[in-house]
Scaffold this motif. Structure first.
Motif, PDB file in Angstrom:
ATOM      1  N   THR A 243       0.828  -1.208   0.000  1.00 10.40           N
ATOM      2  CA  THR A 243       0.000   0.000   0.000  1.00 10.40           C
ATOM      3  C   THR A 243       0.864   1.260   0.000  1.00 10.40           C
ATOM      4  O   THR A 243       0.524   2.263  -0.641  1.00 10.40           O
ATOM      5  CB  THR A 243      -0.932   0.011   1.218  1.00 10.40           C
ATOM      6  OG1 THR A 243      -0.132  -0.140   2.409  1.00 10.40           O
ATOM      7  CG2 THR A 243      -1.934  -1.116   1.140  1.00 10.40           C
TER       8      THR A 243
ATOM      9  N   ALA B 255       1.167   4.365  -3.252  1.00 11.73           N
ATOM     10  CA  ALA B 255       0.811   5.779  -3.080  1.00 11.73           C
ATOM     11  C   ALA B 255       1.698   6.723  -3.882  1.00 11.73           C
ATOM     12  O   ALA B 255       1.416   7.915  -3.971  1.00 11.73           O
ATOM     13  CB  ALA B 255       0.880   6.137  -1.592  1.00 11.73           C
TER      14      ALA B 255
ATOM     15  N   THR C 255      -0.573   5.949   6.956  1.00 17.01           N
ATOM     16  CA  THR C 255      -1.804   5.472   6.324  1.00 17.01           C
ATOM     17  C   THR C 255      -1.807   3.955   6.404  1.00 17.01           C
ATOM     18  O   THR C 255      -0.913   3.312   5.864  1.00 17.01           O
ATOM     19  CB  THR C 255      -1.880   5.899   4.850  1.00 17.01           C
ATOM     20  OG1 THR C 255      -0.690   5.492   4.201  1.00 17.01           O
ATOM     21  CG2 THR C 255      -2.059   7.395   4.712  1.00 17.01           C
TER      22      THR C 255
END
Lengths: 269, 47
Positions: free
Chosen positions: A140, A144, B38
């Motif tokens: 992840t 980004a 995140t």
């Protein structure tokens, strides 16, 4: 992870990631809320003669020293436990601790951040969790960004008794391991060796025919693909509460990363 | 940065929501640039 609590208050566990179940016996674990439990071990007097064999995880229990109702009040199914052992300095510049894989990689990145001095391009530091389970943080985190190239930092095997073959030649304190793999970018690996030579940074080579088993594999296939390399800190006793590394290797990993970045990486025009 | 003490700090970090969150707190403490968390990762610019 806690998967069960029996009527006597003993806690059943399963492993998260690659914990070596052979070393669980007699270790002390700590819960998320700070409770200590010892992994149950049968006294040798009461065994059937197989006391020299590791207990399978399915028969491993943890004793928190509390009755069942109190254990169930303070611990829940799904809670995670970690090794309670603290880091200790060994002789020379060695350190032993749980989780050096891969917190020494985190330390190397923090140190590299101090040594990076180029503003010619954007350098992203990615600190990712869950590499041992599904690579979630790296997958992840890399997604980004539109990355030109990426270097994953991990640990890999150093020599120890009964380790032979290529890893029998890897020594603690002799520098980071630069991986040459079919799924990594060879030009990056080659450039890393050139930078190490130029800056007098000791290094060792780690040829891996296939996937590296590191976050580098995940980052390389992020979006439409990312050129990637892997640099590893040599380590003994991986995935145990007593992993061992050399401080010098962490420092030299940071120096190598910073020097590689400061010179523009492998693809600077 | 005292690399030795940072490494000890990282290896001593036990978190409430899994150890990674405790490690992220150590990273934030030692990085001079702005950090972003995140999901399961923390990112920051090197400069």
């Amino acid at each position: 992870m806690i998967t069960g609590i029996n009527d006597e208050g003993f806690v059943k566990i399963d492993k998260v990631g690659g914990v070596d179940a052979r070393v669980l016996q007699d270790t002390v674990l700590v819960s998320e809320n700070g409770l200590y439990g010892t992994v149950c071990c049968l006294p040798p007097h009461l065994t059937d003669g197989n006391e020299d064999k590791a207990t399978p995880l399915a028969k491993t229990w943890v004793d928190f020293g509390l009755p069942a109702e109190e254990v169930k009040r303070q611990l829940r199914l799904g809670d995670t436990l970690t090794f309670a052992a603290k880091p200790q300095k060994l002789l020379g510049d060695k350190i032993t601790s749980p989780a050096l894989d891969d917190r020494c990689g985190v330390a190397a990145l923090l140190r590299a951040a101090e040594l990076i001095d180029t503003e010619a391009y954007k350098v992203i530091l990615l600190f990712s969790a869950q590499e041992e389970t599904y690579g979630t943080g790296a997958k992840t985190g890399a997604f980004a960004f539109d990355l030109d190239e990426a270097v994953a930092v991990d640990v890999s095997f150093a020599s120890q008794p009964d380790v032979s073959g290529q890893y029998g030649k890897i020594e603690l304190g002799k520098g980071p391991m630069i991986c040459f793999s079919s799924v990594m970018d060879r030009r990056m690996s080659q450039k890393l060796t050139e930078v190490a030579k130029e800056k007098n940074i000791p290094y060792q080579l780690e040829p891996i025919a296939g996937a590296t088993g590191t976050n580098g594999d995940h980052i390389a296939v992020s979006k439409s693909g990312v050129k990637a390399a892997v640099v590893s800190v040599p380590q003994r006793y991986m995935h145990t509460p007593c992993e061992v590394i050399s401080f010098a290797d962490v420092e030299n990993t940071a120096r190598l990363l910073a020097a590689y970045i400061n010179c523009g990486g492998a693809f600077r025009d | 940065m005292n690399l030795e003490s940072v490494l000890f700090e990282l290896c001593s970090a036990h978190g409430v929501s899994g150890s990674e969150s405790a490690v992220f707190e150590v990273v934030k403490k030692h990085l001079k640039t702005e950090t972003h968390v995140t999901g399961s990762s923390l990112t920051a610019s090197a400069l």
